[in-house]
Write a protein that holds these residues in place. Sequence first.
Motif, short mmCIF file in Angstrom:
data_model
loop_
_atom_site.label_atom_id
_atom_site.label_comp_id
_atom_site.label_asym_id
_atom_site.label_seq_id
_atom_site.Cartn_x
_atom_site.Cartn_y
_atom_site.Cartn_z
N TYR A 2 0.81 -1.22 -0.14
CA TYR A 2 0.20 0.22 -0.09
C TYR A 2 0.97 1.26 0.01
CZ TYR A 2 -3.85 -3.02 1.34
OH TYR A 2 -4.78 -4.10 1.37
N GLY A 3 0.48 2.43 -0.79
CA GLY A 3 1.17 3.50 -0.85
C GLY A 3 0.31 4.77 -0.84
N LEU A 4 0.77 5.96 -0.62
CA LEU A 4 0.16 7.08 -0.57
C LEU A 4 -0.01 7.75 -1.96
CD1 LEU A 4 1.54 8.95 2.57
CD2 LEU A 4 -0.54 7.48 2.35
N VAL A 5 -1.01 7.97 -2.43
CA VAL A 5 -1.35 9.02 -3.75
C VAL A 5 -0.40 10.04 -4.09
CG1 VAL A 5 -2.96 9.77 -5.21
CG2 VAL A 5 -3.66 7.76 -4.14
N SER A 6 -0.32 10.64 -2.96
CA SER A 6 0.61 11.94 -2.80
C SER A 6 2.12 11.45 -3.13
CB SER A 6 0.55 12.60 -1.42
OG SER A 6 1.12 11.55 -0.42
#
Length: 856
Positions: free
Chosen positions: A721-725
Amino acid sequence: MADLGNVKIRKKIYKFDVKRKYEYVSHYKMIDRPPVERIKDAIKVFLKPKAGKKEAEPEKPQGGFNFAVIGAALLIAMIILGVGLLYITVSLGHTAPEVFQEPMDKPLIDNVLHDSELLSSGRLGFPEYTGAVFVEYGARNIDNYSIVLTPYREKIPSEIFLLNSQRVEATTYTNFTVHLRANLETRNILLNEITVTELESLPQGAIIIVPSGAVPKELLGYGSLLNMTALAEKGVVLIYMGQPFDRVLNGTLVNSLSQAQIASLPVTFDRNTPLQPSSDINLFQPLYRATGSGGWESKLIYGAISSVKRGNGAFIFVPQTLDGGWKRDAKSAADDISKLIFETPWAEPIAESKTYVIANQTAYSGKSYFYTEPFSFERTAPKATIKVEFIGESEASNVPVRQTLYTFVEKFDENQLFIQGGVKVVPTSITAESVRLNAVLKEQNPASLDMFLKITDENGTEVELFPQGPVNTQSERSFDISVDLDRGEYMVRLMDSSNVVHAQTYMKVVSIDITYKGPAAANPSTYVFAVTMDGSPVTLNEVSVNVNRGEYGSYQFRNVDTIRVDVGSKTDNQRLPYGNYNFEFTSGALRVNVPVSLPRPEGPFDNPVFWITIILTGGIVGLGVLFARREEISYWLDIPVFPPVARTRVPLSSDTILSIFQKVNENYRWENTPLTTAEIKNGFKDIFYKGRPIFITDFNVELLLDQLIKAGKVKFSINYYGLVSWEDKTKKTIDYLAMMRRIRDICVNNAVPFTSLNESKEADSVITVVGQQMYLHFYDRNADNKLSLKRALSTISKGITIMLFKNEAEKQNFIELVNSSPSVAPLILKLESESKSLLFHKPDELEQMVIDFKSM
């Protein structure tokens, strides 16, 4: 102080969970003696001594347990339980007793090739060809029938001859001939003998078997009009079994050639390089390797047999004599030569074999067209040999019956007919679009003829006819037709009113298939479906799904090749109840109903023998306990019920949860690195609520992450999982960052140095395994493919270059892109891939490669 003697103190500790608040209320109930106790009382009364015969009153038994009795009962119970389980196990694999069966008739096949043609395929500007054969096939006493078509560039002979000449070291020649003839007859191939004189007058190509041990001098041009070049120009394939050509057979004598004579031959012999025959053949101790020169192509087959080829002709060198090569085992020698004839390994197929399977039929006979896989040619007038193998399997024989036929096809004109977008066509009723055909006509004489498009099915029967009016025979013309046909293979011909065929093409009518793959492993309420067309993944622009006519919801998807239907909103995030369901998919005019059955898993409890065994076992153990028990003092313990442990509902904002990603990265000294579910779960411990750390379950972690994904703040890729930012910050996609994280995990777990994000300008990451540098290039289907290809090609000369793909679907899409692209870079990339200079891997395959390197 009083002496306590042998007093022993026993301590028991009771632990209780608090259920609800204790109440100071007494509860009473009437206890009735069970029937077993009543039976015991009755037995005691019956066995009590009669009055008048007073006996000594027995001592009151001590409280306790007769372990001998209960042990015997348990032993008997275990024996019965074992026998029951053994019966259940054996009954699952039980087969019916053998019964006498009448001998089955011998399986037979008989096939005739009536016609063969060369059809256009591919696309306009990227021409390919497909071979078509019209076969009248027939078989008796078989269960399954297979027809295998393989195209070859060379013209492969169908006649087999055995050269009748003098021989050396060939004492098993007679038995060899008998076994060879028997092997060939299994394929309906006749073996005839031929002399050197008859070979000189042979008008066309044939396969000649020469088991002479030393080459007859006539085959090298001494005393005859023959030589290697003349034989090859006739299309002769000569299978030679013997010693090198430095000695020739002159009648019954063996003479040596001079160095000048040996140097004039278009073939050289290497006796020093050791050869190891493959397990496919029986050849023993090969003596040499033959290599051609001056326009002769050379290769090694089966690890030890040399092939020297020129045009349609070839010399196959089996480097041993008949006696020495198989230790006087004539059958093994015949098997090897038969294998050479059946498999024609000197000829390279120009396309993969295509197999048609006819199974579960009442009669295996009929007439039908069969088609090869598409192949390409560099010249304008292509020609090819199509090998058609017929294989019949039967219960009457462990060895299938076979027949092999050859047909030669050639195209004499340059007329071509193509289907826009390739040979695969989806019916107009689904796409609501007509099918475009492009004709390229280059007749010698100009004319304008009334023409029509005729579509015939696999039986050669006309199924659709489209008049097109006048057509110029020296022009390029496009036609739009509506194709509403069943799935299958068809032939489209452009014909004039005189039934003259001017151009023809192969067409395969396919449709969109949606296949149920099962529930998602991570989410039991999600059901996965694959979208394919003719076995390959295909993307649907828009598709809607109704589950049981909307009972479990309606869902919309865009641009998907894998559909994940999550019914959690209707089932409280649980799986569907056991039963049968219908998933209705709608995309334009396409409507597909996919039945999904969710049966309750059948376990041992469904077997009546299991319950009988359990009841018997329980009964025996109960009787053992009944008779093993002695009178014992009973104690009652009144245990109060305590209130349950309360759970606290903790309110968290999305920003708080998103901050966990940054905190975990800081703890590991990472930057913009996607995380696993376990790492995010551990990050919650650094968040405090009312002075206490937060502990969260795996289910709640996944639930929160799913909500963040739907809100567009988090993305999921390759189990991370990773941040869209991060995408805006790094100018990289989450797929790219997840791939870099996967590389980090592989390298750290295997103690391999690597370059991290933006550290290498030559590749996305460079790893060093046992001193060997590997340049990794991440494939992104949305990125500039030209730049990706250029970077991959630039590192091939520096070390092992690997294109890394997120999953198998992206890997196959890229390979198809490379194979179908006409530009130079993909062609170079394909050549490098075939030479193993460039590897296509997924992360798991890369990890296995690293492990294999380190274990060397």
